[in-house]
Design a protein around this motif. Structure first.
Motif, PDB file in Angstrom:
ATOM      1  N   GLN A  28       0.854  -1.192   0.000  1.00 49.01           N
ATOM      2  CA  GLN A  28       0.000   0.000   0.000  1.00 49.01           C
ATOM      3  C   GLN A  28       0.880   1.229   0.000  1.00 49.01           C
ATOM      4  O   GLN A  28       1.795   1.354   0.807  1.00 49.01           O
ATOM      5  CB  GLN A  28      -0.895  -0.004   1.242  1.00 49.01           C
ATOM      6  CG  GLN A  28      -1.887   1.160   1.302  1.00 49.01           C
ATOM      7  CD  GLN A  28      -1.326   2.420   1.951  1.00 49.01           C
ATOM      8  OE1 GLN A  28      -1.260   3.472   1.309  1.00 49.01           O
ATOM      9  NE2 GLN A  28      -0.895   2.339   3.207  1.00 49.01           N
ATOM     10  N   ARG A  32      -3.260   3.650  -2.575  1.00 47.70           N
ATOM     11  CA  ARG A  32      -3.597   2.589  -3.527  1.00 47.70           C
ATOM     12  C   ARG A  32      -2.915   1.286  -3.110  1.00 47.70           C
ATOM     13  O   ARG A  32      -1.931   1.286  -2.365  1.00 47.70           O
ATOM     14  CB  ARG A  32      -3.111   2.963  -4.942  1.00 47.70           C
ATOM     15  CG  ARG A  32      -3.647   4.326  -5.439  1.00 47.70           C
ATOM     16  CD  ARG A  32      -4.751   4.150  -6.428  1.00 47.70           C
ATOM     17  NE  ARG A  32      -5.381   5.428  -6.751  1.00 47.70           N
ATOM     18  CZ  ARG A  32      -5.070   6.190  -7.802  1.00 47.70           C
ATOM     19  NH1 ARG A  32      -4.127   5.795  -8.634  1.00 47.70           N
ATOM     20  NH2 ARG A  32      -5.728   7.301  -8.035  1.00 47.70           N
ATOM     21  N   TRP A  34      -0.760  -2.021  -4.485  1.00 43.78           N
ATOM     22  CA  TRP A  34       0.155  -2.286  -5.583  1.00 43.78           C
ATOM     23  C   TRP A  34       0.658  -3.716  -5.513  1.00 43.78           C
ATOM     24  O   TRP A  34       0.836  -4.274  -4.429  1.00 43.78           O
ATOM     25  CB  TRP A  34       1.359  -1.333  -5.529  1.00 43.78           C
ATOM     26  CG  TRP A  34       0.989   0.112  -5.626  1.00 43.78           C
ATOM     27  CD1 TRP A  34       0.578   0.926  -4.605  1.00 43.78           C
ATOM     28  CD2 TRP A  34       0.962   0.909  -6.803  1.00 43.78           C
ATOM     29  NE1 TRP A  34       0.304   2.179  -5.075  1.00 43.78           N
ATOM     30  CE2 TRP A  34       0.530   2.201  -6.420  1.00 43.78           C
ATOM     31  CE3 TRP A  34       1.267   0.660  -8.142  1.00 43.78           C
ATOM     32  CZ2 TRP A  34       0.400   3.239  -7.343  1.00 43.78           C
ATOM     33  CZ3 TRP A  34       1.140   1.694  -9.054  1.00 43.78           C
ATOM     34  CH2 TRP A  34       0.713   2.967  -8.658  1.00 43.78           C
ATOM     35  N   GLU A  39      -0.775  -1.142 -10.162  1.00 46.70           N
ATOM     36  CA  GLU A  39      -1.869  -0.981  -9.216  1.00 46.70           C
ATOM     37  C   GLU A  39      -2.665  -2.281  -9.142  1.00 46.70           C
ATOM     38  O   GLU A  39      -2.959  -2.904 -10.171  1.00 46.70           O
ATOM     39  CB  GLU A  39      -2.793   0.169  -9.614  1.00 46.70           C
ATOM     40  CG  GLU A  39      -3.821   0.432  -8.516  1.00 46.70           C
ATOM     41  CD  GLU A  39      -4.785   1.557  -8.844  1.00 46.70           C
ATOM     42  OE1 GLU A  39      -4.867   1.952 -10.019  1.00 46.70           O
ATOM     43  OE2 GLU A  39      -5.477   2.025  -7.908  1.00 46.70           O
ATOM     44  N   ARG A  41      -6.037  -3.960  -8.325  1.00 48.34           N
ATOM     45  CA  ARG A  41      -7.481  -3.755  -8.157  1.00 48.34           C
ATOM     46  C   ARG A  41      -8.155  -5.096  -8.453  1.00 48.34           C
ATOM     47  O   ARG A  41      -7.741  -5.812  -9.360  1.00 48.34           O
ATOM     48  CB  ARG A  41      -8.006  -2.681  -9.115  1.00 48.34           C
ATOM     49  CG  ARG A  41      -7.292  -1.343  -8.944  1.00 48.34           C
ATOM     50  CD  ARG A  41      -7.774  -0.325  -9.962  1.00 48.34           C
ATOM     51  NE  ARG A  41      -9.165   0.027  -9.753  1.00 48.34           N
ATOM     52  CZ  ARG A  41      -9.608   0.887  -8.834  1.00 48.34           C
ATOM     53  NH1 ARG A  41      -8.750   1.468  -8.024  1.00 48.34           N
ATOM     54  NH2 ARG A  41     -10.881   1.166  -8.717  1.00 48.34           N
ATOM     55  N   TYR A 276      -5.151  -0.557   5.031  1.00 44.82           N
ATOM     56  CA  TYR A 276      -6.299  -0.178   4.197  1.00 44.82           C
ATOM     57  C   TYR A 276      -7.583  -0.298   5.003  1.00 44.82           C
ATOM     58  O   TYR A 276      -7.644  -0.988   6.020  1.00 44.82           O
ATOM     59  CB  TYR A 276      -6.369  -1.023   2.916  1.00 44.82           C
ATOM     60  CG  TYR A 276      -6.616  -2.508   3.098  1.00 44.82           C
ATOM     61  CD1 TYR A 276      -7.910  -3.028   3.034  1.00 44.82           C
ATOM     62  CD2 TYR A 276      -5.566  -3.403   3.287  1.00 44.82           C
ATOM     63  CE1 TYR A 276      -8.142  -4.395   3.173  1.00 44.82           C
ATOM     64  CE2 TYR A 276      -5.790  -4.767   3.423  1.00 44.82           C
ATOM     65  CZ  TYR A 276      -7.083  -5.257   3.365  1.00 44.82           C
ATOM     66  OH  TYR A 276      -7.325  -6.606   3.506  1.00 44.82           O
ATOM     67  N   PRO A 322      -6.280   3.088   0.882  1.00 49.13           N
ATOM     68  CA  PRO A 322      -7.319   2.531   0.016  1.00 49.13           C
ATOM     69  C   PRO A 322      -8.459   1.926   0.831  1.00 49.13           C
ATOM     70  O   PRO A 322      -8.311   1.607   2.014  1.00 49.13           O
ATOM     71  CB  PRO A 322      -6.586   1.450  -0.780  1.00 49.13           C
ATOM     72  CG  PRO A 322      -5.399   1.107   0.036  1.00 49.13           C
ATOM     73  CD  PRO A 322      -5.031   2.319   0.833  1.00 49.13           C
ATOM     74  N   PRO A 361     -11.703   6.034  -7.449  1.00 48.10           N
ATOM     75  CA  PRO A 361     -10.273   5.921  -7.127  1.00 48.10           C
ATOM     76  C   PRO A 361     -10.003   5.402  -5.716  1.00 48.10           C
ATOM     77  O   PRO A 361      -8.997   4.725  -5.490  1.00 48.10           O
ATOM     78  CB  PRO A 361      -9.778   7.362  -7.275  1.00 48.10           C
ATOM     79  CG  PRO A 361     -10.753   8.015  -8.187  1.00 48.10           C
ATOM     80  CD  PRO A 361     -12.077   7.390  -7.898  1.00 48.10           C
ATOM     81  N   SER A 364     -10.329   0.023  -3.915  1.00 49.56           N
ATOM     82  CA  SER A 364      -9.336  -0.826  -4.571  1.00 49.56           C
ATOM     83  C   SER A 364      -9.843  -2.219  -4.902  1.00 49.56           C
ATOM     84  O   SER A 364      -9.244  -2.914  -5.719  1.00 49.56           O
ATOM     85  CB  SER A 364      -8.083  -0.952  -3.692  1.00 49.56           C
ATOM     86  OG  SER A 364      -7.370   0.260  -3.674  1.00 49.56           O
TER      87      SER A 364
END
Length: 430
Positions: A28, A32, A34, A39, A41, A276, A322, A361, A364
């Motif tokens: 993180q 975001r 990673w 990235e 998601r 997160y 995120p 955005p 995540s």
């Protein structure tokens, strides 16, 4: 067998000797997630019973497990949220069994092997696991189990005494130091574990994305907010001291699980050891959709969901972390439990949540509740010997499970899992 063990030992040594950058842990940064320089998601699911299915004892079925993992991977559902294990005595109708932690320091080795095997097989498929260590609810022991062994007696069963009596009892967990210490002993045992199949220490296994303190941990009362915050801070610091590679999250419902106190949610989420934020959304349970009007109530349910998620996304943006919508569910049409019933309302609601992961955005990923796969309900209430599915033992079997025959839901899940990977948000940061 000796040659196999030697080969696994060599593989483990090679993995351990790789430079840190070569091992693919989810990280993180900058608000975001990673993975491997890109990235991360995702669209995933809850698969709480995975370690039981992966075991060779009661409830185990490794051939089914492999089929389920293959199907999930083919659907792009590569992020699985998993219960490490249930606690306490067996033979209780509304509780998951077999149990991993029979008594403090007494573990079911067959289930530990199941967890090891599950992580090994997920690793072969490049899947990621989110492992939760506790539960505020009765269906896997959790709070009630630790309070019982701290000397406060058995928790009232919600089916008999009601949830108000249950919640009043387990509200004592937030401030009970002895219960905390018993939980911390368990955390040390699990997080420090070595996988018997891969020989990797859990803390070095890139298959694990994150540790979660619990499933829907709550203070359960205004007066418990301060000790609740302190406990979460202690638990996250302990996990971090044991494992410097993996993410840590709380596993909570969001503001709903914080006595509807957004300031409390922001406070516990701002802990530097929490990587997160999590949020759970239950439109039917929270009376945003009526049993006899599920499809008609979808617009209202989506609007209420948007209203609920908005402050969570604002907090995530403000503290630069995120957000993951890691639990959401919706009943089948007609409030049916049968796999042959349609899922028009559920599909619309899922599509709405998936679209948020693509477009927002701050969000995540998401994990729908829950994967039922090839299991089929045999009884409305789970009984020993019944196949495991997404609905735990205290819920009607088939209520929120997504079965392998739910072709429309699976098609939507697959299409969105692919879209999320190449979303405009992801493109902008690559």
């Amino acid at each position: 067998m000796k040659k196999l063990l030697m080969a696994l030992s060599l593989l483990s040594l090679l993995l351990c000797c790789q430079p840190e950058s070569a091992v693919k842990y989810v990280e993180q940064r900058d608000g975001r997630l990673w993975l491997d320089g890109k990235e991360y998601r995702y669209v995933g699911t809850n698969f709480w019973y995975g370690p039981i299915l992966a075991s060779e004892g009661q409830g185990g079925d490794r051939q089914r497990l492999l089929r389920e993992l293959d199907q999930l991977h083919a659907l792009g559902l590569d992020n699985l949220r998993i219960l490490v294990g249930s606690d306490g005595e067996q033979g209780i109708a509304t509780k998951v069994e077999p149990t991993l932690q029979k008594a403090p320091g007494e573990y079911n080795d067959t289930l530990l092997a199941g967890l090891d095997y599950l992580l090994m097989e997920m690793g072969k498929r490049d899947m990621k696991a989110v492992l939760y260590l506790n539960n505020s609810w009765e269906w896997s022991g959790g709070y009630g189990y630790y309070l019982e062994h701290a000397g406060l007696g058995k928790a009232p069963r919600p089916n008999e005494a009601g949830y108000e009596a249950f919640m009043k009892h387990v509200s004592q967990f937030a401030s009970n130091e002895k219960a905390h210490q018993l939980f911390y002993d368990y955390v040390r045992f699990i997080v420090s574990r070595q996988n018997r199949y891969t020989l990797l220490l859990y803390k070095d296994d890139p298959t694990i994305m994150a540790w979660q303190i619990g499933n829907e941990p709550r203070a359960f009362g205004e007066e418990q907010k301060v000790p609740f915050t302190r406990w979460l801070r202690e638990a996250s610091a302990l996990i971090r001291s044991l494992d410097g590679h993996h993410l840590i999250s709380i596993g909570g419902e969001g503001i709903w699980g914080c006595e509807m106190d957004s300031a409390l949610y922001e406070q516990i989420s701002s802990d530097p050891n929490i990587d997160y934020l999590t949020v759970h959304v239950w439109p039917y349970n929270w009376q945003w959709a009526r049993q006899d009007s599920l499809l008609a109530d979808i617009p209202h349910a989506c609007q209420k969901t948007a209203d609920y998620l908005r402050p969570h996304m604002e907090i995530a943006h403000r503290i630069k972390k995120p957000l993951v919508i890691e639990e959401f569910g919706f009943p089948r049409d007609g409030f049916s439990f049968s796999p042959s019933s349609t899922t028009h309302a559920r599909d619309k609601y899922y599509q709405y949540i998936f679209s948020l992961v693509e477009s927002e955005p701050a969000v995540s990923g998401c994990n729908f509740w829950a994967w039922g796969g090839e299991a089929r309900p045999r009884h409305e209430q789970w009984q020993v010997g019944d196949p495991y599915m997404g609905d735990p033992a205290q819920e009607q079997q088939g209520l929120n499970s997504v079965f392998d025959s739910d072709t429309t839901t699976l098609k939507i899940s697959y299409s969105h899992s692919e879209l999320v990977k190449v979303s405009e948000i992801a493109k902008k940061v690559q």
